[in-house]
Design a protein around this motif. Structure first.
Motif, PDB file in Angstrom:
ATOM      1  N   SER A 151      42.252  55.863 -16.118  1.00 62.17           N
ATOM      2  CA  SER A 151      41.745  54.491 -16.187  1.00 62.17           C
ATOM      3  C   SER A 151      42.802  53.599 -16.837  1.00 62.17           C
ATOM      4  O   SER A 151      42.704  53.275 -18.015  1.00 62.17           O
ATOM      5  N   PRO A 152      43.825  53.200 -16.075  1.00 59.04           N
ATOM      6  CA  PRO A 152      44.913  52.407 -16.667  1.00 59.04           C
ATOM      7  C   PRO A 152      44.423  51.081 -17.250  1.00 59.04           C
ATOM      8  O   PRO A 152      45.023  50.530 -18.157  1.00 59.04           O
ATOM      9  N   HIS A 153      43.317  50.583 -16.704  1.00 61.51           N
ATOM     10  CA  HIS A 153      42.730  49.345 -17.212  1.00 61.51           C
ATOM     11  C   HIS A 153      41.275  49.575 -17.577  1.00 61.51           C
ATOM     12  O   HIS A 153      40.659  50.530 -17.106  1.00 61.51           O
ATOM     13  N   VAL A 154      40.757  48.675 -18.386  1.00 59.52           N
ATOM     14  CA  VAL A 154      39.343  48.723 -18.748  1.00 59.52           C
ATOM     15  C   VAL A 154      38.745  47.356 -18.413  1.00 59.52           C
ATOM     16  O   VAL A 154      39.314  46.314 -18.758  1.00 59.52           O
ATOM     17  N   ILE A 155      37.624  47.387 -17.691  1.00 60.32           N
ATOM     18  CA  ILE A 155      36.957  46.136 -17.298  1.00 60.32           C
ATOM     19  C   ILE A 155      35.947  45.773 -18.383  1.00 60.32           C
ATOM     20  O   ILE A 155      35.117  46.602 -18.767  1.00 60.32           O
ATOM     21  N   ILE A 156      36.039  44.553 -18.875  1.00 57.96           N
ATOM     22  CA  ILE A 156      35.104  44.087 -19.909  1.00 57.96           C
ATOM     23  C   ILE A 156      34.251  42.963 -19.319  1.00 57.96           C
ATOM     24  O   ILE A 156      34.769  41.921 -18.914  1.00 57.96           O
ATOM     25  N   ILE A 157      32.959  43.228 -19.248  1.00 51.79           N
ATOM     26  CA  ILE A 157      32.022  42.256 -18.661  1.00 51.79           C
ATOM     27  C   ILE A 157      31.324  41.504 -19.788  1.00 51.79           C
ATOM     28  O   ILE A 157      30.899  42.108 -20.770  1.00 51.79           O
ATOM     29  N   GLN A 158      31.212  40.204 -19.617  1.00 48.40           N
ATOM     30  CA  GLN A 158      30.500  39.377 -20.601  1.00 48.40           C
ATOM     31  C   GLN A 158      29.333  38.684 -19.899  1.00 48.40           C
ATOM     32  O   GLN A 158      29.530  37.959 -18.920  1.00 48.40           O
ATOM     33  N   TYR A 159      28.126  38.939 -20.387  1.00 41.32           N
ATOM     34  CA  TYR A 159      26.949  38.249 -19.854  1.00 41.32           C
ATOM     35  C   TYR A 159      26.505  37.187 -20.851  1.00 41.32           C
ATOM     36  O   TYR A 159      26.551  37.416 -22.061  1.00 41.32           O
ATOM     37  N   LEU A 261      27.629  45.241   1.107  1.00 39.92           N
ATOM     38  CA  LEU A 261      28.637  44.341   0.547  1.00 39.92           C
ATOM     39  C   LEU A 261      29.919  44.401   1.367  1.00 39.92           C
ATOM     40  O   LEU A 261      30.286  45.450   1.883  1.00 39.92           O
ATOM     41  N   THR A 262      30.568  43.269   1.468  1.00 39.52           N
ATOM     42  CA  THR A 262      31.725  43.202   2.357  1.00 39.52           C
ATOM     43  C   THR A 262      33.040  43.510   1.656  1.00 39.52           C
ATOM     44  O   THR A 262      33.939  44.072   2.244  1.00 39.52           O
ATOM     45  N   LYS A 263      33.150  43.145   0.378  1.00 39.92           N
ATOM     46  CA  LYS A 263      34.425  43.416  -0.287  1.00 39.92           C
ATOM     47  C   LYS A 263      34.225  43.681  -1.777  1.00 39.92           C
ATOM     48  O   LYS A 263      33.274  43.177  -2.371  1.00 39.92           O
ATOM     49  N   PRO A 264      35.122  44.478  -2.365  1.00 38.53           N
ATOM     50  CA  PRO A 264      34.974  44.751  -3.795  1.00 38.53           C
ATOM     51  C   PRO A 264      35.321  43.530  -4.630  1.00 38.53           C
ATOM     52  O   PRO A 264      36.074  42.657  -4.197  1.00 38.53           O
ATOM     53  N   GLU A 265      34.765  43.477  -5.824  1.00 40.70           N
ATOM     54  CA  GLU A 265      35.116  42.393  -6.742  1.00 40.70           C
ATOM     55  C   GLU A 265      36.537  42.606  -7.250  1.00 40.70           C
ATOM     56  O   GLU A 265      37.040  43.725  -7.277  1.00 40.70           O
ATOM     57  N   ASP A 266      37.149  41.517  -7.677  1.00 43.26           N
ATOM     58  CA  ASP A 266      38.501  41.564  -8.226  1.00 43.26           C
ATOM     59  C   ASP A 266      38.438  42.140  -9.641  1.00 43.26           C
ATOM     60  O   ASP A 266      37.745  41.605 -10.507  1.00 43.26           O
ATOM     61  N   ILE A 267      39.144  43.231  -9.847  1.00 41.54           N
ATOM     62  CA  ILE A 267      39.107  43.913 -11.150  1.00 41.54           C
ATOM     63  C   ILE A 267      39.668  43.031 -12.273  1.00 41.54           C
ATOM     64  O   ILE A 267      39.242  43.102 -13.418  1.00 41.54           O
ATOM     65  N   LYS A 268      40.610  42.155 -11.937  1.00 40.21           N
ATOM     66  CA  LYS A 268      41.319  41.386 -12.975  1.00 40.21           C
ATOM     67  C   LYS A 268      40.400  40.395 -13.682  1.00 40.21           C
ATOM     68  O   LYS A 268      40.384  40.321 -14.901  1.00 40.21           O
ATOM     69  N   SER A 269      39.648  39.643 -12.890  1.00 41.93           N
ATOM     70  CA  SER A 269      38.733  38.690 -13.502  1.00 41.93           C
ATOM     71  C   SER A 269      37.729  38.187 -12.476  1.00 41.93           C
ATOM     72  O   SER A 269      37.956  38.293 -11.269  1.00 41.93           O
ATOM     73  N   GLY A 270      36.642  37.655 -12.971  1.00 35.77           N
ATOM     74  CA  GLY A 270      35.631  37.098 -12.077  1.00 35.77           C
ATOM     75  C   GLY A 270      34.627  36.285 -12.867  1.00 35.77           C
ATOM     76  O   GLY A 270      34.517  36.430 -14.090  1.00 35.77           O
ATOM     77  N   TYR A 271      33.910  35.423 -12.165  1.00 32.02           N
ATOM     78  CA  TYR A 271      32.930  34.548 -12.815  1.00 32.02           C
ATOM     79  C   TYR A 271      31.799  34.271 -11.837  1.00 32.02           C
ATOM     80  O   TYR A 271      32.042  33.880 -10.695  1.00 32.02           O
ATOM     81  N   ILE A 272      30.587  34.519 -12.267  1.00 33.34           N
ATOM     82  CA  ILE A 272      29.418  34.255 -11.424  1.00 33.34           C
ATOM     83  C   ILE A 272      28.423  33.441 -12.241  1.00 33.34           C
ATOM     84  O   ILE A 272      28.131  33.773 -13.390  1.00 33.34           O
ATOM     85  N   GLN A 273      27.929  32.391 -11.638  1.00 40.18           N
ATOM     86  CA  GLN A 273      26.904  31.581 -12.297  1.00 40.18           C
ATOM     87  C   GLN A 273      25.668  31.560 -11.420  1.00 40.18           C
ATOM     88  O   GLN A 273      25.769  31.320 -10.220  1.00 40.18           O
ATOM     89  N   VAL A 274      24.527  31.856 -11.999  1.00 38.49           N
ATOM     90  CA  VAL A 274      23.291  31.789 -11.201  1.00 38.49           C
ATOM     91  C   VAL A 274      22.290  30.873 -11.885  1.00 38.49           C
ATOM     92  O   VAL A 274      22.399  30.596 -13.066  1.00 38.49           O
TER      93      VAL A 274
END
Ligand code: ZN
Ligand code: ZN
Length: 274
Positions: A151-159, A261-274
């Motif tokens: 796991s060369p990178h670690v994904i950190i999710i913030q809700y 789902l059509t494509k994977p999310e970008d591991i580097k960063s992302g933002y979703i607002q609902v």
């Protein structure tokens, strides 16, 4: 089939698609650009060869309607607008019906091909909020049970779900949560599923906190997250060898699966607002 005399009507969709209704403030004043917008968001073909003969502005103003359609005189419905998208997203009626037919029978839904807004039954009652994520190097944020090679990178999710009011006017308390995933294939898959679950408002709900017993709090809705990078299962962290299997099952139970789902999310960063 009865067709209303108005030019813009609500399309009656087969399969008894149950849509959630929310009020959204969208700029409804914008004029329709007949040259720029004459493309179906799904098949990318021309919407209608004589678009200017249709009064598209009626569909644009119908912000409260989930799905507005535009027809010419009393002829068949031609063009459909997904009315809760934050943008003018038009489709051929046939294209949107095809997408609906391809969705699971017990979970009929439409997903806008442009903005991913979901129209359908499998939408939860999570309050509005945001999900964002970024990646760190393994060295700056080691995950228990993994090596840097795994796991060369670690994904950190913030809700972030701010406090607000329930439908009955009572107040609920919001929450902020952090979750961790390995930056490998497995982690990207889970991230993509978690993002979809968030778009469908399935991640949190207003309920009673198990830890404090307080009511009217934003709490997890049964999709488990690793809120600590280390410490093992007793600390809701890693290592936990069966975590990916379990969370995949939890998501599957909510009809969130990768094949939709059509494509994977970008591991580097992302933002979703609902
Ligand atoms: Zn089309
Ligand atoms: Zn859209």
């Amino acid at each position: 089939m009865f067709i209303s005399s108005e030019e813009a009507i609500i399309l009656s969709i087969p399969l008894n698609l149950k849509l959630t209704i929310e009020e959204q403030v969208i700029d409804a004043q914008g004029k329709f650009d007949y040259d720029k917008e004459n493309e179906c968001c799904l098949c990318k073909c021309e919407l209608y060869d004589d678009l200017k003969s249709l009064n598209m502005e009626i569909a644009i103003k119908n912000q409260q309607n989930l799905i507005s359609s535009v027809q010419k005189g009393s002829s068949e419905i031609l063009v459909v607008r997904l009315g809760q998208c934050q943008g003018m997203h038009f489709y051929h009626k046939e294209c949107i019906e095809m997408q609906l037919k391809q969705s699971p029978e017990d979970n009929p839904f439409i997903k806008c091909a442009v903005c991913n807004k979901i129209y359908g039954k499998q939408v939860g009652d999570m309050p509005s909020g945001t999900m964002s994520w970024h990646s760190k190097s393994f060295r700056s944020c080691p995950l228990g049970g993994f090596t840097e090679e795994q796991s060369p990178h670690v994904i950190i999710i913030q809700y972030n779900i701010p406090s607000g009011r329930n439908k009955d006017g009572t107040q609920f308390h919001g929450t902020s949560r952090v979750a961790y995933l390995p930056g490998n294939i497995e982690g990207i898959k889970i991230l993509t599923l978690l993002a979809e679950a968030f778009r469908r408002k399935l991640t949190f709900k207003v309920g009673t906190s198990i830890t404090t017993g307080a009511s009217n709090c934003v709490v997890w809705q049964g999709i488990h997250h690793k809120t600590s990078p280390t410490g093992g299962t007793s600390s809701f962290g890693y290592p936990d060898p069966t975590y990916f299997e379990r969370v995949t099952d939890e998501l599957k139970g909510r009809n969130v699966t990768l094949d939709q789902l059509t494509k994977p999310e970008d591991i580097k960063s992302g933002y979703i607002q609902v």
